[in-house]
Motif scaffolding. Sequence first.
Motif, PDB file in Angstrom:
ATOM      1  N   PHE A   1     -10.299  41.863  53.404  1.00  0.00           N
ATOM      2  CA  PHE A   1     -11.657  42.174  52.944  1.00  0.00           C
ATOM      3  C   PHE A   1     -12.104  41.194  51.872  1.00  0.00           C
ATOM      4  CE2 PHE A   1     -14.611  44.509  50.256  1.00  0.00           C
ATOM      5  CZ  PHE A   1     -15.509  44.963  51.185  1.00  0.00           C
TER       6      PHE A   1
ATOM      7  N   PHE B   1     -12.793  37.796  53.106  1.00  0.00           N
ATOM      8  CA  PHE B   1     -13.997  37.749  53.932  1.00  0.00           C
ATOM      9  C   PHE B   1     -15.255  37.778  53.074  1.00  0.00           C
ATOM     10  CE2 PHE B   1     -17.047  39.109  57.056  1.00  0.00           C
ATOM     11  CZ  PHE B   1     -16.626  38.399  58.159  1.00  0.00           C
ATOM     12  N   THR B   2     -15.245  38.585  52.009  1.00  0.00           N
ATOM     13  CA  THR B   2     -16.484  38.777  51.260  1.00  0.00           C
ATOM     14  C   THR B   2     -16.677  37.763  50.139  1.00  0.00           C
ATOM     15  OG1 THR B   2     -15.307  40.408  49.958  1.00  0.00           O
ATOM     16  CG2 THR B   2     -16.713  41.211  51.717  1.00  0.00           C
TER      17      THR B   2
ATOM     18  N   VAL C   1     -18.625  34.617  51.013  1.00  0.00           N
ATOM     19  CA  VAL C   1     -20.039  34.916  51.286  1.00  0.00           C
ATOM     20  C   VAL C   1     -20.820  34.989  49.978  1.00  0.00           C
ATOM     21  CG1 VAL C   1     -21.602  36.588  52.290  1.00  0.00           C
ATOM     22  CG2 VAL C   1     -19.453  36.123  53.392  1.00  0.00           C
TER      23      VAL C   1
ATOM     24  N   HIS D   1     -21.226  31.577  48.485  1.00  0.00           N
ATOM     25  CA  HIS D   1     -22.231  30.845  49.252  1.00  0.00           C
ATOM     26  C   HIS D   1     -23.636  31.190  48.780  1.00  0.00           C
ATOM     27  CE1 HIS D   1     -24.516  29.397  52.654  1.00  0.00           C
ATOM     28  NE2 HIS D   1     -24.970  30.608  52.874  1.00  0.00           N
ATOM     29  N   PHE D   2     -23.881  32.504  48.570  1.00  0.00           N
ATOM     30  CA  PHE D   2     -25.247  32.868  48.174  1.00  0.00           C
ATOM     31  C   PHE D   2     -25.536  32.529  46.722  1.00  0.00           C
ATOM     32  CE2 PHE D   2     -25.019  35.294  52.067  1.00  0.00           C
ATOM     33  CZ  PHE D   2     -26.164  34.785  52.637  1.00  0.00           C
TER      34      PHE D   2
ATOM     35  N   VAL E   1     -28.719  30.214  45.781  1.00  0.00           N
ATOM     36  CA  VAL E   1     -29.743  30.554  44.787  1.00  0.00           C
ATOM     37  C   VAL E   1     -29.850  29.452  43.750  1.00  0.00           C
ATOM     38  CG1 VAL E   1     -30.274  32.139  42.920  1.00  0.00           C
ATOM     39  CG2 VAL E   1     -29.597  33.033  45.108  1.00  0.00           C
TER      40      VAL E   1
END
Lengths: 120, 315
Positions: free
Chosen positions: A78, A81-82, A85, A88-89, A93
């Motif tokens: 988990f 995987f998270t 992400v 990345h965001f 931004v």
Amino acid sequence: MIVVTDWIVFFITAALLLSALLCFTAAVIGVYRFGFILNRIHSSGIGDSLGFLCAISAVIIATGLKMDSLKLMLLILFMWFTSPVSSHFLSQVEYYTNEHLYRYTDRIIKEESKDREKRV
Amino acid sequence: MKEWFTRWLNGDLELLEHVSDASEIPDSPREELKTKRKEFRQRIYDRPDMDSIIRAEQKGFLAIYHTIAIISCVVLIGVLLFTVAHLPRYGEENPYTMEVVERYVEHGVEETGAVNIVAGMILDYRAFDTLGESHVLFTALVCVMILLKLDKKTIRGGYLDSYYTVKQDTYFDVSKDTIIRLAGTVLVPCIVLFGIYVLLNGQNGPGGGFSGGAIMGAALIMFATAFGFDRMDRVFTEKVLSLTVFFSLSFYCFAKGYVFFTGANGLDNHIPKGIPGAILSGGLILPLDIAVGMVVACTMYGFYSLFKRGSIGGA
């Protein structure tokens, strides 16, 4: 014989925990000492991926193969995987909001071109 | 007025008189304003008879007010000190609280049918408390709706076309991103499944309505973030949300009201308790958990949607 395996498990666990501690220390120092946010994301990613892996695998080895250790493996999955992400965001931004991002990229391009000139 | 009219009739009045007056602006208008204010203040507050007026009107009221305040403070302090003096010492067994705890621990499983004593406590012995908590969530959602929901007037008035709403939202609209779509595809079903597990397992282990509902609400938020609000609005409109919350809360009210009216503590109701440890056990605890979980999930998604775009299920 049981004593020997216990000692082996203990040493592996200790080594893994110490390496996790090292990773987290590096990550914390990087987050506080770096000035630019993309470098900070990089250093926090070290703690999120490698440090987390080391810490949780140390707990898995210490408890042995049970249902709990399978759940902990799921936790690693988990997190791996998270965490990318979210990084990345965060960087996305930063890319959209930072007006002075070109300064850093320009500097990098200049350094690269200097390197190339040296090589030539 | 009359004077002005006669002057105008006689031809004495210059029409530009006031303009010439206005041209004589004092050097610093702020100074003039200050003096004006000072005069005004003197006229209102610094009257020589003001003190006597206040005294005459408020003397009796102030005396009563002060005496009542002092008496109520002293009485409250006395009552609290009296209670503290009669409390049992910390750590000692005291009959006021230990009786209830012993009762819960010894007879909890037998009386409620739930292995998890905490679930038995909050949804059976003290179900009214949990009902109040779910209503607090509902009230919070209603208040956020009152404050943040965009009405048609705001939308039609062109407020939404301003730079700070539409443009920035498209900058940070992550729902077209491939990475988060993949993450949502993989994670949302797992999170929903985990939430349902926690929700249904409330009477047998740690979990229950609040935690399971929070996990499911997080899954809803994740879906809305990953795939955009348009897809969410096809299923989860404001009507769906209000109906779900309404039926959950009213089911809770009626079910628990039935139990309390037929004699609480399972005296004379016809709800089977089941075998403790099975999924269908604990009597009313499982349906009540589901109701609470629905309320919590809807509240969390409603908060997110209202804060993000000012509406639930389409503008």
